[in-house]
Every structure is written in structure tokens, then in C-alpha cells.
Design a protein around this motif. Structure first.
Motif, PDB file in Angstrom:
ATOM      1  N   LYS A 136     -20.993 -51.368  -2.220  1.00 42.14           N
ATOM      2  CA  LYS A 136     -21.353 -49.419  -2.933  1.00 42.14           C
ATOM      3  C   LYS A 136     -22.736 -50.341  -3.142  1.00 42.14           C
ATOM      4  O   LYS A 136     -23.246 -50.673  -4.530  1.00 42.14           O
ATOM      5  CB  LYS A 136     -20.403 -49.444  -4.518  1.00 42.14           C
ATOM      6  N   ASP A 140     -24.191 -48.012  -8.365  1.00 41.03           N
ATOM      7  CA  ASP A 140     -23.093 -48.513  -8.537  1.00 41.03           C
ATOM      8  C   ASP A 140     -23.289 -50.103  -8.801  1.00 41.03           C
ATOM      9  O   ASP A 140     -24.428 -50.711  -8.396  1.00 41.03           O
ATOM     10  CB  ASP A 140     -21.914 -48.854  -7.106  1.00 41.03           C
ATOM     11  N   GLU A 142     -22.398 -52.568  -9.056  1.00 40.17           N
ATOM     12  CA  GLU A 142     -21.282 -53.622  -8.120  1.00 40.17           C
ATOM     13  C   GLU A 142     -22.488 -55.493  -7.928  1.00 40.17           C
ATOM     14  O   GLU A 142     -21.236 -56.495  -8.192  1.00 40.17           O
ATOM     15  CB  GLU A 142     -20.389 -53.419  -6.470  1.00 40.17           C
TER      16      GLU A 142
END
Length: 215
Positions: A136, A140, A142
Motif C-alpha cells: 500500500k 498508507d 505501511e
């Protein structure tokens, strides 16, 4: 106490946005005969360069277009970009002070490596997370969470520094101290839609804020 500072790359550590824009202009004109503005290109940001081309190019030969992009990017790097000595000095200062430093960027590893070697930054970072390393993309968090894990640093001990709305949202969602910077000739966002913890306009201001413990 802050233990780590993680940086975005384009528009944050290097004035590479003009190179990215020009290389994308070249690819879309060459393969789709399409004239894109910088804002058109900016609207595609999120995935890595390969993702942008695969998602937006109409021409069927996307792999050739990707190779064309990287060739143009490397060529333009030699012609358009001079390193920022002030930023290089900042990174050296952080390393010497014992701070862990990293990169979380949406760029692909291939283009980041071209830039890091050209700017003599390749050996400075304790962790590097690129657009190739995440499922992602920003906004995002991540990749930022992955960087924190590899550095073995808690969110409350880290700073994320970036120049775009996506950077700010990712930093806030990861619960790190998030700084919007506007210290290079070209940066992505003049008015952030999500409010960072701080906005810094110069490298000197950033360094001074660290010294006196404001951030």
C-alpha cells in the motif's frame, strides 16, 4: 527522546521533482503522444514510477516505457541536478550525533539508487523503504511502520519529514512526530490538507530546532 528521523526523498532530501516531471513528460509524449502538465503527473503520484506508468500509460508496451523512463531519469540527473550541500551536511550531522536516519519514499528502488549515488548519499542511511517494498503506497503508513520496525524504534521516538500531503497523512497515521518541509526550490505541497506537527522552511531552522529540543 527522539531516536530516529525518517525522510521522504523527492522534494525533501533532493530537488529531484523537476527530473521526475521531465522524465514522465518524455515517456507520455513518446509512447502516448500525450502532453502532460506537472500537475497531471503529480496527480498520478502514490505508486512508484513503474506503477505510475503501468497504471496510466495507454501504450501496450509498458516495459519499454519503463526502461525509457529510467534512461531519461539518469540522463537528466547528470544535466539538471546539483546536490544540496546543506542537506548533505545535515545528514552527516545527524549521523555523527548518533541519530538513526532512514528513507521512506514512493520512488522505486532503481531510481532512488541512481539519485543516492549521484548525490553521494548512498552510505548514509540505516534503513531505506521504497515504493517497491510496500503493498500500500502513501498515504498508507505501511512503509513508515516497516522502517520503524527495522530500526527497532517506537513511534514516539521517531520523526517523519516530508513535503507532500501523502507524507503528512502517513506520518500522522503512524503516530510519529510529523514535519512538513518546504526548504527546496520545488516541493509538492504549499498548503497541507492535514496539519503536521511542525512546518519548517529551512534546513538551518530544522537543525536549530533539534539542537534546542523543540522537536
Amino acid at each position: 527522546m527522539m531516536e530516529a528521523i525518517i525522510f521522504d526523498f523527492d522534494g525533501t532530501l533532493a530537488n529531484t521533482l523537476p527530473i521526475c516531471f521531465e522524465a514522465f513528460h518524455h515517456v507520455f509524449k513518446e509512447f502516448d503522444n500525450k502532453d502532460c502538465t506537472d500537475n497531471d503527473i503529480k496527480a498520478m503520484f502514490g505508486p512508484s514510477e513503474t506503477g505510475i506508468i503501468r497504471d496510466n500509460l495507454l501504450h501496450p508496451n509498458k516495459e519499454e516505457a519503463i526502461e525509457n523512463y529510467y534512461a531519461k531519469y539518469e540522463e537528466l540527473h547528470k544535466d539538471l541536478l546539483d546536490g544540496d550541500g546543506e542537506i548533505l551536511a545535515l545528514l552527516s550531522f545527524l549521523k555523527e550525533s548518533g541519530m538513526k536516519i532512514g528513507i521512506f519514499t514512493g520512488k522505486a528502488k532503481r531510481s532512488l539508487d541512481i539519485s543516492l549515488h549521484a548525490l553521494q548519499m548512498a552510505e548514509l542511511f540505516d534503513v531505506i523503504i521504497t515504493g517497491d517494498d510496500v503493498v500500500k503506497p502513501k498515504p498508507d503508513p505501511e512503509g513508515l511502520l516497516k522502517a520503524l520496525s527495522l530500526l527497532e524504534v517506537d513511534a514516539c521516538e521517531a520523526i517523519y519529514v516530508g513535503d507532500s500531503d501523502a507524507d503528512i497523512v502517513a506520518g500522522l497515521q503512524a503516530n510519529v512526530f510529523t514535519i512538513g518541509v518546504q526548504w527546496l526550490p520545488q516541493f509538492q505541497t504549499a498548503q497541507f490538507s492535514a496539519q503536521p506537527h511542525a512546518i519548517i522552511k529551512t534546513v538551518a531552522q530544522f537543525k536549530q530546532s533539534l539542537k534546542v529540543g523543540i522537536i
